[in-house]
Design an enzyme around this catalytic site. Structure first.
Site, mmCIF file in Angstrom:
data_model
loop_
_atom_site.group_PDB
_atom_site.id
_atom_site.type_symbol
_atom_site.label_atom_id
_atom_site.label_comp_id
_atom_site.label_asym_id
_atom_site.label_seq_id
_atom_site.Cartn_x
_atom_site.Cartn_y
_atom_site.Cartn_z
ATOM 1 N N GLU A 161 -2.085 -7.583 4.345
ATOM 2 C CA GLU A 161 -0.898 -8.494 3.263
ATOM 3 C C GLU A 161 0.606 -7.488 3.216
ATOM 4 O O GLU A 161 0.186 -6.278 3.150
ATOM 5 C CB GLU A 161 -1.737 -7.647 1.492
ATOM 6 C CG GLU A 161 -2.101 -8.456 0.565
ATOM 7 C CD GLU A 161 -2.521 -8.293 -0.961
ATOM 8 O OE1 GLU A 161 -2.620 -9.490 -1.416
ATOM 9 O OE2 GLU A 161 -1.914 -7.369 -1.134
ATOM 10 N N ASP B 270 4.255 -4.713 -9.766
ATOM 11 C CA ASP B 270 4.011 -2.922 -8.576
ATOM 12 C C ASP B 270 4.400 -2.126 -9.337
ATOM 13 O O ASP B 270 5.189 -2.559 -10.779
ATOM 14 C CB ASP B 270 5.280 -3.653 -7.819
ATOM 15 C CG ASP B 270 4.794 -4.992 -6.562
ATOM 16 O OD1 ASP B 270 3.773 -4.887 -6.772
ATOM 17 O OD2 ASP B 270 5.853 -5.257 -6.413
#
Length: 265
Positions: free
Chosen positions: A50, A61
């Site tokens: 990824e 995040d």
């Protein structure tokens, strides 16, 4: 470049191996190191990689990846410069690259234009964490036509009917978020993940990858034992790459990736 689905199929045919999917943020500490990191991860046991495109408002995040994105953006990293790296490195990799990006940069560039571009440079998968199921059709059909597999996320709070709907639509694999909240390293994996995996197995035979919070080989092994087809490790990789010099960071992520792979195999 092999597709995400073909990669999982190959692993299933090979004694039902669990896939390792490390995550790094493009451009941290710099794009030259990103290119090297992709190759290091590829030869250190990664089955897919990824690659996070840095974004100024990364809602999903945690602090480690947010900080990496900020450093990358401050160095001038753009989507275009990230795709240049992918174009250069992807022919050297056996692991398919899955781009991790938020929806706004896709919308800004136009859905079909974005999808064609990332396919042409060598990406084969896409994760868009702020794209809800209800709006996924705008990407799913054109992605399928172009050859990009759009993987959707299942939250730990998702009811069974929603899990079923997401599983039906998701391409490549289904991304099970192991915890509520943002990405980041956790000391322990929640046993709720085991229950969610069992629920998902009742409604789909597609591969399932567990991410958010896995930071140790022991946790990766636990997730595999619970029935996951893939282990996704982000913050713990990003943190190691950012520590010390670029060469030290590359050495650290290579060793960490090897340890993770050894644990789940």
């Amino acid at each position: 470049m092999i597709s995400v689905s073909d990669c999982f199929e190959s692993l299933r045919n090979n004694s039902s191996q669990c896939a390792l999917i490390p995550f790094i943020t493009a451009g941290d500490p710099d794009l030259e190191t990103t290119a090297k990191a992709l190759e290091v991860l590829d030869r250190s046991g990664a089955n897919m990689i990824e690659l996070g495109v840095p974004y100024s408002d990364p809602l999903a995040d945690g602090p480690v990846i947010q900080a990496a994105a900020t450093r990358s953006l401050n160095r001038g990293t753009t989507l275009e410069s990230v795709l240049e790296v992918v174009q250069t490195v992807s022919p050297k990799l056996r692991s398919p690259i899955i781009l991790f990006t938020y929806y706004n940069p896709i919308l800004y560039r136009g859905v079909e234009n974005f999808l064609k571009k990332i396919y042409d440079v060598g990406a084969r998968g896409l994760v868009v964490p702020d794209l809800p199921l209800e709006e996924a059709d705008i990407l799913l059909e054109p992605a399928k036509d172009i050859g990009i597999e759009l993987t959707l996320l299942v939250a730990p709070t998702s009811p069974k009917e929603r899990i079923k709907a997401i599983a039906h639509q998701s391409q490549g694999f289904i991304y099970l978020v192991s915890v509520t909240g943002v990405t980041g390293m956790r000391a322990q994996m929640q046993t709720r993940v085991e229950d969610l995996l069992a629920q998902m197995r009742e409604v789909t035979d597609k591969p399932i990858g567990v991410g958010f919070g896995i930071s140790q080989p022991e946790q990766a092994l636990q997730v595999k034992k619970w029935g996951s087809d893939a282990v996704i490790v982000g913050s713990a990789v990003v943190k190691r790459l950012a520590e010390g010099s670029p060469d030290e960071g590359l050495k650290a992520i290579g060793e960490f990736c090897q340890n993770l792979k050894a644990a789940i195999n």
